[in-house]
Design an enzyme around this catalytic site. Structure first.
Site, short mmCIF file in Angstrom:
data_model
loop_
_atom_site.label_atom_id
_atom_site.label_comp_id
_atom_site.label_asym_id
_atom_site.label_seq_id
_atom_site.Cartn_x
_atom_site.Cartn_y
_atom_site.Cartn_z
N CYS A 31 0.79 -1.21 0.00
CA CYS A 31 0.00 0.00 0.00
C CYS A 31 0.83 1.27 0.00
CB CYS A 31 -0.85 -0.04 1.25
SG CYS A 31 0.10 -0.52 2.70
N GLN A 32 2.09 1.18 -0.35
CA GLN A 32 2.96 2.37 -0.23
C GLN A 32 2.31 3.60 -0.83
OE1 GLN A 32 4.14 -0.53 -0.30
NE2 GLN A 32 6.14 -0.66 0.65
#
Ligand code: SAM
Length: 317
Positions: A71-72
Protein backbone atom coordinates in the site's frame (compact mmCIF):
# COMPACT_ATOMS: atom_id res chain seq x y z
CA UNK A 1 -12.14 -27.56 7.17
CA UNK A 2 -12.56 -24.89 4.49
CA UNK A 3 -9.38 -24.25 2.50
CA UNK A 4 -7.70 -20.92 1.77
CA UNK A 5 -4.93 -19.50 -0.40
CA UNK A 6 -3.15 -16.44 0.98
CA UNK A 7 -1.28 -13.87 -1.13
CA UNK A 8 0.89 -10.97 0.11
CA UNK A 9 0.93 -13.01 3.28
CA UNK A 10 3.70 -11.33 5.26
CA UNK A 11 4.24 -12.97 8.65
CA UNK A 12 0.62 -14.05 8.66
CA UNK A 13 -1.60 -11.65 10.61
CA UNK A 14 -4.52 -12.30 8.30
CA UNK A 15 -3.80 -16.03 8.28
CA UNK A 16 -3.62 -16.25 12.08
CA UNK A 17 -7.20 -14.96 12.03
CA UNK A 18 -8.18 -17.61 9.49
CA UNK A 19 -6.45 -20.44 11.35
CA UNK A 20 -8.25 -19.49 14.56
CA UNK A 21 -11.54 -20.00 12.67
CA UNK A 22 -10.45 -23.46 11.52
CA UNK A 23 -9.37 -22.65 7.94
CA UNK A 24 -6.67 -24.76 6.36
CA UNK A 25 -4.27 -22.36 4.61
CA UNK A 26 -2.91 -24.44 1.75
CA UNK A 27 -0.52 -21.92 0.23
CA UNK A 28 0.98 -18.58 1.25
CA UNK A 29 3.36 -16.22 -0.58
CA UNK A 30 5.55 -13.17 0.02
CA UNK A 31 8.86 -11.77 -1.18
CA UNK A 32 10.27 -11.09 2.29
CA UNK A 33 12.42 -13.95 3.64
CA UNK A 34 11.92 -12.97 7.27
CA UNK A 35 8.13 -12.85 6.82
CA UNK A 36 8.35 -16.44 5.58
CA UNK A 37 10.56 -17.45 8.53
CA UNK A 38 8.13 -16.02 11.09
CA UNK A 39 5.14 -17.53 9.34
CA UNK A 40 6.58 -21.04 9.15
CA UNK A 41 7.81 -20.84 12.73
CA UNK A 42 4.21 -20.28 13.83
CA UNK A 43 2.31 -22.23 11.12
CA UNK A 44 4.65 -24.94 9.82
CA UNK A 45 1.91 -26.83 7.96
CA UNK A 46 1.43 -24.24 5.16
CA UNK A 47 3.20 -24.40 1.77
CA UNK A 48 4.84 -20.93 1.89
CA UNK A 49 6.30 -19.91 -1.47
CA UNK A 50 8.99 -17.26 -1.24
CA UNK A 51 9.25 -14.93 -4.25
CA UNK A 52 7.19 -12.52 -6.28
CA UNK A 53 3.54 -13.45 -6.79
CA UNK A 54 4.13 -12.65 -10.46
CA UNK A 55 6.26 -15.81 -10.69
CA UNK A 56 3.53 -18.15 -9.43
CA UNK A 57 1.99 -19.66 -12.52
CA UNK A 58 -0.45 -22.03 -10.90
CA UNK A 59 -2.40 -21.61 -7.64
CA UNK A 60 -3.99 -24.50 -5.76
CA UNK A 61 -7.78 -24.73 -5.73
CA UNK A 62 -9.28 -23.32 -2.54
CA UNK A 63 -12.60 -22.08 -1.21
CA UNK A 64 -11.30 -18.74 0.06
CA UNK A 65 -8.66 -16.40 -1.41
CA UNK A 66 -7.18 -13.66 0.76
CA UNK A 67 -4.68 -10.97 -0.10
CA UNK A 68 -3.46 -7.71 1.33
CA UNK A 69 -1.43 -6.18 -1.43
CA UNK A 70 1.06 -3.52 -0.43
CA UNK A 71 0.00 0.00 0.00
CA UNK A 72 2.96 2.37 -0.23
CA UNK A 73 1.09 4.58 -2.65
CA UNK A 74 -2.00 4.92 -0.52
CA UNK A 75 -0.72 5.16 3.03
CA UNK A 76 -0.24 8.39 4.93
CA UNK A 77 3.43 7.53 5.38
CA UNK A 78 4.25 6.39 1.85
CA UNK A 79 5.07 8.33 -1.27
CA UNK A 80 1.60 9.31 -2.45
CA UNK A 81 1.78 8.59 -6.11
CA UNK A 82 -1.38 7.19 -7.58
CA UNK A 83 0.28 5.48 -10.52
CA UNK A 84 3.30 3.70 -9.08
CA UNK A 85 3.66 0.09 -10.24
CA UNK A 86 3.22 -1.17 -6.71
CA UNK A 87 -0.35 0.09 -6.81
CA UNK A 88 -1.15 -2.38 -9.55
CA UNK A 89 -0.32 -5.55 -7.63
CA UNK A 90 -4.08 -6.05 -7.32
CA UNK A 91 -3.91 -7.29 -10.91
CA UNK A 92 -1.89 -10.24 -9.60
CA UNK A 93 -4.60 -10.85 -7.03
CA UNK A 94 -7.14 -10.68 -9.87
CA UNK A 95 -5.14 -13.26 -11.84
CA UNK A 96 -5.32 -15.65 -8.86
CA UNK A 97 -9.03 -14.93 -8.43
CA UNK A 98 -9.70 -15.74 -12.11
CA UNK A 99 -7.73 -18.95 -11.88
CA UNK A 100 -8.97 -20.29 -8.52
CA UNK A 101 -12.56 -18.99 -8.66
CA UNK A 102 -12.95 -19.46 -4.89
CA UNK A 103 -16.33 -19.22 -3.20
CA UNK A 104 -15.24 -16.00 -1.51
CA UNK A 105 -12.33 -13.60 -1.26
CA UNK A 106 -11.14 -10.98 1.23
CA UNK A 107 -8.78 -8.09 0.55
CA UNK A 108 -7.33 -5.68 3.10
CA UNK A 109 -5.69 -2.37 2.37
CA UNK A 110 -5.04 1.03 3.92
CA UNK A 111 -8.04 3.30 4.14
CA UNK A 112 -6.23 6.00 2.12
CA UNK A 113 -7.44 4.11 -0.94
CA UNK A 114 -10.81 5.80 -0.61
CA UNK A 115 -9.29 9.29 -1.03
CA UNK A 116 -10.16 10.89 -4.32
CA UNK A 117 -6.63 10.58 -5.79
CA UNK A 118 -6.84 6.79 -5.57
CA UNK A 119 -10.56 6.31 -5.95
CA UNK A 120 -10.10 5.26 -9.59
CA UNK A 121 -7.87 2.40 -8.43
CA UNK A 122 -10.40 1.25 -5.85
CA UNK A 123 -13.24 1.47 -8.36
CA UNK A 124 -11.17 -0.51 -10.85
CA UNK A 125 -10.54 -3.24 -8.28
CA UNK A 126 -14.22 -3.50 -7.42
CA UNK A 127 -15.33 -3.62 -11.03
CA UNK A 128 -12.68 -6.17 -12.08
CA UNK A 129 -13.32 -8.42 -9.06
CA UNK A 130 -17.10 -8.20 -9.66
CA UNK A 131 -16.64 -9.59 -13.17
CA UNK A 132 -13.98 -12.21 -12.34
CA UNK A 133 -14.34 -15.87 -13.27
CA UNK A 134 -17.27 -17.71 -14.74
CA UNK A 135 -19.88 -16.36 -12.30
CA UNK A 136 -18.58 -13.02 -11.07
CA UNK A 137 -18.70 -11.85 -7.44
CA UNK A 138 -20.96 -9.74 -5.23
CA UNK A 139 -18.37 -7.29 -3.90
CA UNK A 140 -18.67 -5.11 -0.79
CA UNK A 141 -16.07 -2.62 0.53
CA UNK A 142 -16.04 -1.05 4.00
CA UNK A 143 -13.65 0.90 6.19
CA UNK A 144 -13.15 -0.86 9.52
CA UNK A 145 -11.28 0.14 12.65
CA UNK A 146 -9.41 -2.68 14.42
CA UNK A 147 -10.18 -1.21 17.85
CA UNK A 148 -13.88 -1.91 17.27
CA UNK A 149 -13.03 -5.63 17.27
CA UNK A 150 -11.01 -5.92 20.46
CA UNK A 151 -7.59 -4.84 19.16
CA UNK A 152 -5.83 -2.33 21.44
CA UNK A 153 -4.97 -0.08 18.52
CA UNK A 154 -6.60 2.55 16.37
CA UNK A 155 -6.09 1.18 12.87
CA UNK A 156 -8.46 1.99 10.03
CA UNK A 157 -8.33 -0.24 7.01
CA UNK A 158 -10.44 -0.84 3.95
CA UNK A 159 -11.75 -4.38 3.61
CA UNK A 160 -13.19 -5.70 0.36
CA UNK A 161 -15.19 -8.93 0.49
CA UNK A 162 -16.60 -10.82 -2.47
CA UNK A 163 -18.89 -13.85 -2.62
CA UNK A 164 -19.31 -15.80 -5.86
CA UNK A 165 -22.64 -14.88 -7.46
CA UNK A 166 -23.82 -18.44 -8.10
CA UNK A 167 -23.95 -19.04 -4.33
CA UNK A 168 -26.88 -16.64 -4.10
CA UNK A 169 -25.83 -14.89 -0.87
CA UNK A 170 -24.27 -11.53 -0.12
CA UNK A 171 -21.85 -10.48 2.57
CA UNK A 172 -22.81 -8.40 5.60
CA UNK A 173 -19.97 -6.77 7.56
CA UNK A 174 -19.83 -7.52 11.29
CA UNK A 175 -20.98 -4.94 13.85
CA UNK A 176 -18.45 -3.50 16.29
CA UNK A 177 -18.01 -5.62 19.38
CA UNK A 178 -15.96 -3.06 21.35
CA UNK A 179 -16.06 0.66 22.12
CA UNK A 180 -18.80 3.20 21.47
CA UNK A 181 -20.79 0.95 19.14
CA UNK A 182 -20.09 -2.41 20.77
CA UNK A 183 -21.03 -4.15 23.99
CA UNK A 184 -17.52 -4.35 25.42
CA UNK A 185 -15.04 -1.63 26.42
CA UNK A 186 -12.14 -0.90 24.10
CA UNK A 187 -9.08 -3.03 24.79
CA UNK A 188 -6.28 -0.88 26.24
CA UNK A 189 -2.50 -0.79 25.94
CA UNK A 190 -2.39 -2.13 29.51
CA UNK A 191 -4.51 -5.15 28.55
CA UNK A 192 -2.39 -5.89 25.48
CA UNK A 193 1.02 -5.64 27.18
CA UNK A 194 0.06 -7.81 30.14
CA UNK A 195 3.05 -9.75 31.46
CA UNK A 196 5.71 -8.15 29.24
CA UNK A 197 8.88 -6.67 30.80
CA UNK A 198 9.18 -2.88 31.35
CA UNK A 199 12.49 -2.38 29.59
CA UNK A 200 13.18 -5.13 27.01
CA UNK A 201 16.67 -4.04 25.97
CA UNK A 202 17.47 -5.04 22.38
CA UNK A 203 13.79 -5.35 21.41
CA UNK A 204 13.06 -1.69 20.77
CA UNK A 205 14.48 0.93 18.44
CA UNK A 206 16.85 3.25 20.29
CA UNK A 207 17.45 5.71 17.45
CA UNK A 208 17.21 9.34 18.55
CA UNK A 209 13.83 11.05 18.38
CA UNK A 210 14.59 13.34 15.45
CA UNK A 211 12.62 16.46 14.52
CA UNK A 212 10.15 14.56 12.35
CA UNK A 213 9.29 12.17 15.16
CA UNK A 214 8.78 15.15 17.47
CA UNK A 215 6.53 16.93 14.98
CA UNK A 216 3.41 15.28 16.43
CA UNK A 217 2.16 13.55 19.53
CA UNK A 218 3.41 9.94 19.55
CA UNK A 219 2.17 8.87 22.97
CA UNK A 220 -1.04 7.42 24.38
CA UNK A 221 -1.75 6.41 27.97
CA UNK A 222 -2.01 2.91 29.45
CA UNK A 223 -5.79 3.23 29.59
CA UNK A 224 -6.16 4.06 25.87
CA UNK A 225 -5.81 2.18 22.60
CA UNK A 226 -2.48 2.63 20.84
CA UNK A 227 -1.84 4.89 17.89
CA UNK A 228 -1.44 2.96 14.64
CA UNK A 229 1.46 0.50 14.63
CA UNK A 230 3.61 1.22 11.56
CA UNK A 231 6.25 -0.86 9.82
CA UNK A 232 9.18 1.59 10.02
CA UNK A 233 10.77 1.18 13.46
CA UNK A 234 11.78 4.83 13.79
CA UNK A 235 8.13 5.88 13.55
CA UNK A 236 6.85 3.42 16.15
CA UNK A 237 4.66 5.13 18.81
CA UNK A 238 5.94 5.71 22.35
CA UNK A 239 5.48 3.27 25.19
CA UNK A 240 3.21 4.87 27.86
CA UNK A 241 6.01 4.66 30.44
CA UNK A 242 7.54 7.57 28.47
CA UNK A 243 6.81 11.11 29.74
CA UNK A 244 3.86 12.94 28.18
CA UNK A 245 4.48 15.20 25.18
CA UNK A 246 3.54 18.88 25.07
CA UNK A 247 3.00 20.89 21.91
CA UNK A 248 5.10 24.07 21.77
CA UNK A 249 4.71 25.02 18.09
CA UNK A 250 2.56 23.93 15.16
CA UNK A 251 4.79 20.93 14.38
CA UNK A 252 6.93 20.74 17.45
CA UNK A 253 6.39 18.68 20.60
CA UNK A 254 8.67 18.22 23.64
CA UNK A 255 8.79 15.72 26.50
CA UNK A 256 7.40 17.14 29.73
CA UNK A 257 10.22 15.66 31.80
CA UNK A 258 13.66 14.09 31.41
CA UNK A 259 12.54 10.64 32.47
CA UNK A 260 13.36 7.73 30.19
CA UNK A 261 11.35 7.56 26.96
CA UNK A 262 11.18 4.69 24.50
CA UNK A 263 9.24 3.36 21.56
CA UNK A 264 7.17 0.17 21.73
CA UNK A 265 9.29 -2.94 21.19
CA UNK A 266 8.49 -5.20 18.22
CA UNK A 267 7.02 -7.77 20.63
CA UNK A 268 4.78 -5.13 22.20
CA UNK A 269 3.81 -3.97 18.72
CA UNK A 270 2.78 -7.56 17.91
CA UNK A 271 0.55 -7.65 21.01
CA UNK A 272 -0.96 -4.29 20.02
CA UNK A 273 -1.70 -5.78 16.61
CA UNK A 274 -3.63 -8.54 18.37
CA UNK A 275 -1.18 -11.42 17.88
CA UNK A 276 -1.53 -14.03 20.62
CA UNK A 277 0.95 -14.43 23.50
CA UNK A 278 2.35 -17.58 21.93
CA UNK A 279 3.22 -15.93 18.58
CA UNK A 280 7.02 -15.88 18.34
CA UNK A 281 9.86 -14.51 16.24
CA UNK A 282 12.68 -16.89 15.23
CA UNK A 283 16.34 -15.83 15.10
CA UNK A 284 17.14 -16.71 11.49
CA UNK A 285 19.69 -15.26 9.02
CA UNK A 286 17.07 -12.77 7.83
CA UNK A 287 16.22 -11.57 11.35
CA UNK A 288 17.07 -8.01 12.36
CA UNK A 289 15.35 -5.54 14.63
CA UNK A 290 14.11 -3.51 11.63
CA UNK A 291 12.73 -6.69 9.97
CA UNK A 292 10.89 -7.78 13.10
CA UNK A 293 9.23 -4.39 13.33
CA UNK A 294 8.50 -4.43 9.61
CA UNK A 295 6.67 -7.74 9.43
CA UNK A 296 4.67 -6.85 12.55
CA UNK A 297 3.76 -3.37 11.29
CA UNK A 298 2.71 -4.73 7.89
CA UNK A 299 0.34 -7.27 9.39
CA UNK A 300 -3.42 -7.30 9.46
CA UNK A 301 -4.58 -7.57 13.10
CA UNK A 302 -5.64 -11.24 13.47
CA UNK A 303 -8.82 -10.41 15.49
CA UNK A 304 -9.95 -7.99 12.76
CA UNK A 305 -9.46 -10.57 10.04
CA UNK A 306 -11.13 -13.19 12.19
CA UNK A 307 -14.19 -10.93 12.58
CA UNK A 308 -14.36 -10.36 8.81
CA UNK A 309 -13.86 -13.99 7.76
CA UNK A 310 -16.07 -15.24 10.60
CA UNK A 311 -18.94 -13.17 9.17
CA UNK A 312 -18.89 -14.99 5.84
CA UNK A 313 -22.12 -16.97 5.46
CA UNK A 314 -21.92 -20.76 5.63
CA UNK A 315 -20.99 -21.42 2.01
CA UNK A 316 -18.42 -24.13 2.67
CA UNK A 317 -20.38 -27.39 2.58
C1 SAM B 1 0.34 -5.23 3.80
S1 SAM B 1 1.56 -6.47 3.76
C2 SAM B 1 0.60 -7.92 4.03
C3 SAM B 1 0.51 -8.35 5.46
C4 SAM B 1 -0.10 -9.69 5.72
N1 SAM B 1 -1.38 -9.88 5.09
C5 SAM B 1 -0.25 -9.97 7.21
O1 SAM B 1 -1.36 -9.97 7.72
O2 SAM B 1 0.77 -10.17 7.88
C6 SAM B 1 1.96 -6.59 2.05
C7 SAM B 1 3.00 -7.66 1.73
O3 SAM B 1 3.14 -7.77 0.31
C8 SAM B 1 4.47 -8.21 0.05
N2 SAM B 1 4.80 -8.01 -1.36
C9 SAM B 1 5.14 -6.87 -2.00
N3 SAM B 1 5.34 -7.09 -3.31
C10 SAM B 1 5.15 -8.42 -3.51
C11 SAM B 1 5.22 -9.25 -4.66
N4 SAM B 1 5.54 -8.78 -5.86
N5 SAM B 1 4.96 -10.57 -4.50
C12 SAM B 1 4.62 -11.08 -3.28
N6 SAM B 1 4.54 -10.32 -2.16
C13 SAM B 1 4.79 -9.01 -2.28
C14 SAM B 1 5.29 -7.39 1.04
O4 SAM B 1 6.56 -7.97 1.28
C15 SAM B 1 4.38 -7.37 2.28
O5 SAM B 1 4.72 -8.38 3.19
Amino acid sequence: MPTAVSLFTGCGGSDAGLVSLGFNVLMANDILPYARDVYLHNHPETDYRLGSVADIKSFPKAELLVGCYPCQGFSQGGAREANRNINYLYLEFLRALQQIQPKAFIVENVSGMIRSTYRHLLDDQISKFSAAGKYGYHVRPAVMNAQDFGVAQERKRIIIVGIRKDLGVEYAFPYATHGEHGEKDLATIRDALDGLPDWPTGEFCEDPFHWYYMSRNRRRDWSETSKTIVSHMRHMPLHPMSPALRRIHTDKWVFESDEAARRFSYREAARLQGFGKQFSFPETDAASLAMKYRVVGNAVPPPLFKAVAGSLPDIWS
